[in-house]
Write an enzyme that holds these catalytic residues in place. Structure first.
Site, PDB file in Angstrom:
ATOM      1  N   ARG A  58     -46.877 -56.542  -5.284  1.00  0.00           N
ATOM      2  CA  ARG A  58     -47.754 -56.749  -5.921  1.00  0.00           C
ATOM      3  C   ARG A  58     -48.876 -55.859  -6.113  1.00  0.00           C
ATOM      4  O   ARG A  58     -49.774 -55.698  -6.932  1.00  0.00           O
ATOM      5  CB  ARG A  58     -48.565 -58.186  -5.691  1.00  0.00           C
ATOM      6  CG  ARG A  58     -49.496 -58.806  -6.776  1.00  0.00           C
ATOM      7  CD  ARG A  58     -49.060 -59.140  -8.070  1.00  0.00           C
ATOM      8  NE  ARG A  58     -50.027 -59.570  -9.009  1.00  0.00           N
ATOM      9  CZ  ARG A  58     -50.196 -60.961  -9.092  1.00  0.00           C
ATOM     10  NH1 ARG A  58     -49.386 -61.916  -8.501  1.00  0.00           N
ATOM     11  NH2 ARG A  58     -51.180 -61.382  -9.922  1.00  0.00           N
ATOM     12  N   ARG A  91     -39.154 -47.876   7.497  1.00  0.00           N
ATOM     13  CA  ARG A  91     -37.713 -46.939   6.822  1.00  0.00           C
ATOM     14  C   ARG A  91     -38.239 -45.886   6.012  1.00  0.00           C
ATOM     15  O   ARG A  91     -39.580 -45.912   5.469  1.00  0.00           O
ATOM     16  CB  ARG A  91     -37.099 -47.962   6.032  1.00  0.00           C
ATOM     17  CG  ARG A  91     -36.245 -49.004   7.088  1.00  0.00           C
ATOM     18  CD  ARG A  91     -35.109 -49.634   6.095  1.00  0.00           C
ATOM     19  NE  ARG A  91     -34.213 -50.500   6.815  1.00  0.00           N
ATOM     20  CZ  ARG A  91     -34.334 -51.587   7.425  1.00  0.00           C
ATOM     21  NH1 ARG A  91     -35.531 -52.149   7.489  1.00  0.00           N
ATOM     22  NH2 ARG A  91     -33.415 -51.980   8.348  1.00  0.00           N
ATOM     23  N   THR A 146     -30.839 -53.729   5.264  1.00  0.00           N
ATOM     24  CA  THR A 146     -31.167 -54.459   6.310  1.00  0.00           C
ATOM     25  C   THR A 146     -30.196 -54.038   7.625  1.00  0.00           C
ATOM     26  O   THR A 146     -28.991 -53.551   7.150  1.00  0.00           O
ATOM     27  CB  THR A 146     -31.146 -56.000   6.484  1.00  0.00           C
ATOM     28  OG1 THR A 146     -31.806 -56.326   7.722  1.00  0.00           O
ATOM     29  CG2 THR A 146     -29.880 -56.691   6.184  1.00  0.00           C
ATOM     30  N   HIS A 194     -31.358 -60.549  14.701  1.00  0.00           N
ATOM     31  CA  HIS A 194     -30.758 -60.488  13.473  1.00  0.00           C
ATOM     32  C   HIS A 194     -30.123 -61.711  12.978  1.00  0.00           C
ATOM     33  O   HIS A 194     -29.294 -62.257  13.648  1.00  0.00           O
ATOM     34  CB  HIS A 194     -29.639 -59.518  13.315  1.00  0.00           C
ATOM     35  CG  HIS A 194     -29.447 -59.070  11.864  1.00  0.00           C
ATOM     36  ND1 HIS A 194     -30.120 -57.880  11.372  1.00  0.00           N
ATOM     37  CD2 HIS A 194     -28.701 -59.646  10.944  1.00  0.00           C
ATOM     38  CE1 HIS A 194     -29.643 -57.875   9.946  1.00  0.00           C
ATOM     39  NE2 HIS A 194     -28.943 -58.953   9.792  1.00  0.00           N
ATOM     40  N   ASP A 195     -30.701 -62.700  12.251  1.00  0.00           N
ATOM     41  CA  ASP A 195     -30.481 -63.899  11.845  1.00  0.00           C
ATOM     42  C   ASP A 195     -30.288 -64.824  12.813  1.00  0.00           C
ATOM     43  O   ASP A 195     -30.060 -65.972  12.439  1.00  0.00           O
ATOM     44  CB  ASP A 195     -28.877 -63.787  11.293  1.00  0.00           C
ATOM     45  CG  ASP A 195     -28.933 -63.228   9.857  1.00  0.00           C
ATOM     46  OD1 ASP A 195     -29.994 -62.752   9.289  1.00  0.00           O
ATOM     47  OD2 ASP A 195     -27.592 -62.628   9.310  1.00  0.00           O
ATOM     48  N   HIS A 246     -40.364 -52.440  11.500  1.00  0.00           N
ATOM     49  CA  HIS A 246     -39.289 -51.599  11.337  1.00  0.00           C
ATOM     50  C   HIS A 246     -39.601 -50.576   9.998  1.00  0.00           C
ATOM     51  O   HIS A 246     -39.026 -50.949   8.912  1.00  0.00           O
ATOM     52  CB  HIS A 246     -38.111 -52.160  10.998  1.00  0.00           C
ATOM     53  CG  HIS A 246     -36.651 -51.486  11.111  1.00  0.00           C
ATOM     54  ND1 HIS A 246     -35.594 -51.921  11.305  1.00  0.00           N
ATOM     55  CD2 HIS A 246     -36.616 -50.258  10.543  1.00  0.00           C
ATOM     56  CE1 HIS A 246     -34.634 -50.872  11.049  1.00  0.00           C
ATOM     57  NE2 HIS A 246     -35.154 -50.049  10.870  1.00  0.00           N
ATOM     58  N   GLY A 274     -37.818 -62.224  12.184  1.00  0.00           N
ATOM     59  CA  GLY A 274     -38.483 -62.043  10.963  1.00  0.00           C
ATOM     60  C   GLY A 274     -38.139 -62.496   9.730  1.00  0.00           C
ATOM     61  O   GLY A 274     -39.085 -63.516   9.492  1.00  0.00           O
ATOM     62  N   HIS A 275     -37.190 -62.206   9.064  1.00  0.00           N
ATOM     63  CA  HIS A 275     -36.743 -62.700   7.870  1.00  0.00           C
ATOM     64  C   HIS A 275     -36.634 -64.456   7.929  1.00  0.00           C
ATOM     65  O   HIS A 275     -37.455 -65.013   7.022  1.00  0.00           O
ATOM     66  CB  HIS A 275     -35.531 -62.287   7.398  1.00  0.00           C
ATOM     67  CG  HIS A 275     -34.919 -62.962   5.920  1.00  0.00           C
ATOM     68  ND1 HIS A 275     -35.366 -62.481   4.849  1.00  0.00           N
ATOM     69  CD2 HIS A 275     -34.097 -64.063   5.838  1.00  0.00           C
ATOM     70  CE1 HIS A 275     -34.941 -63.216   3.693  1.00  0.00           C
ATOM     71  NE2 HIS A 275     -33.965 -64.082   4.315  1.00  0.00           N
ATOM     72  N   ASN A 277     -41.355 -60.136  13.450  1.00  0.00           N
ATOM     73  CA  ASN A 277     -41.015 -59.043  12.542  1.00  0.00           C
ATOM     74  C   ASN A 277     -41.978 -59.428  11.580  1.00  0.00           C
ATOM     75  O   ASN A 277     -41.589 -59.999  10.797  1.00  0.00           O
ATOM     76  CB  ASN A 277     -39.517 -58.837  12.369  1.00  0.00           C
ATOM     77  CG  ASN A 277     -39.373 -57.439  11.524  1.00  0.00           C
ATOM     78  OD1 ASN A 277     -40.011 -57.320  10.715  1.00  0.00           O
ATOM     79  ND2 ASN A 277     -38.400 -56.657  12.270  1.00  0.00           N
ATOM     80  N   GLU A 301     -39.083 -50.549  15.733  1.00  0.00           N
ATOM     81  CA  GLU A 301     -38.006 -50.087  15.726  1.00  0.00           C
ATOM     82  C   GLU A 301     -37.296 -49.311  14.309  1.00  0.00           C
ATOM     83  O   GLU A 301     -38.226 -49.290  13.464  1.00  0.00           O
ATOM     84  CB  GLU A 301     -36.753 -51.387  15.509  1.00  0.00           C
ATOM     85  CG  GLU A 301     -37.058 -52.518  14.378  1.00  0.00           C
ATOM     86  CD  GLU A 301     -36.471 -53.599  14.283  1.00  0.00           C
ATOM     87  OE1 GLU A 301     -36.068 -53.992  15.603  1.00  0.00           O
ATOM     88  OE2 GLU A 301     -36.195 -54.158  13.557  1.00  0.00           O
TER      89      GLU A 301
END
Length: 237
Positions: A18, A45, A100, A190-191, A43, A213-214, A7, A70
């Site tokens: 920036r 939004r 999130t 997720h996580d 994803h 991703g994160h 992701n 997604e």
């Protein structure tokens, strides 16, 4: 082998903070694939705070692996996906105000809506997935929508695992077994991170894909920053 879809929302967040085009989202997506990743996830939004809708179009010719878009299937999102025709669409019940994704679908309450959405995407040749928690009643209801896959929402597992509770994977194992029996493929996200991913994968039968991703981008900063610092030092000598 379980596929890794990366992701790249966080890359877009950094770019947007920036202005301009650094880091270059398209180049990063291309590089990630060249490093061996099996897919790219975005994803978008409604507020476009990271991935912009135009990014979704620009990435289409760049993503030569699997392209997963997604999001919440509002009209703008649905129109975008139907026009781009990615490999997969993952339906996520995000509200406009969430930072999130923080919940899966209530596939009982939203049964008819999800059936309609799944049918529309599948008729366009797009593999469909529903973001969902481990309640077995919700898994059963998901199967009735005609969806190809479910994506297990893994935050609860990740939190418990970090505290040493490995038993927290059991509901996910049970959900995956049932989903397999009902003919649905299994994704997860997720996580998930370098610390928990192997354990999770080994306990989820037929895990097709993880979307990360994160954690992956954050880990890349730590595991890659030494190389970059030394490259600067070398140039300054």
């Amino acid at each position: 082998m379980t596929k890794l879809s990366v992701n790249i929302n966080k890359i877009a967040t950094l770019r947007n903070s920036r202005g301009g085009n650094v880091p270059n989202l398209l180049q990063v997506a291309s590089d990630i694939q060249s490093f061996g990743a099996d897919g790219i996830t975005i994803h978008p939004r409604p507020d476009e705070r990271h991935i912009r809708y135009q990014d979704a179009y620009d990435l289409k010719p760049i993503v030569t692996t699997e392209y997963n878009i997604e999001g919440n299937p509002i009209k703008k999102f649905t129109d975008l996906v139907l026009e781009i025709k990615p490999t997969q669409v993952t339906l996520v019940p995000d509200g406009d105000d969430v930072l999130t994704s923080n919940a899966g679908w209530d596939t009982v309450k939203h049964q008819s809506f999800l059936q309609e959405m799944v049918a529309e995407f599948k008729s366009a040749g797009i593999r469909t997935s529903i973001f969902i928690e481990t309640d077995l009643k919700l898994i059963e209801a998901a199967a009735k929508t005609g969806v190809d896959r479910i994506e297990l929402y893994t935050e609860d597992f990740a939190i418990a695992f970090e505290k040493g509770n490995k038993e927290a994977v059991k509901p996910y194992t049970e959900a995956a077994i049932l989903a397999n029996e009902l003919g649905m493929g299994i994704n997860a996200g997720h996580d998930l991170n370098l610390d928990n991913i192997e354990f999770f994968k080994n306990n989820i039968p037929n895990l097709a894909e993880v979307s990360i991703g994160h954690a992956l981008i954050s880990e890349s900063i730590y595991l890659g920053i030494e190389n970059v610092v030394n490259m600067y030092l070398h140039r300054l000598q």
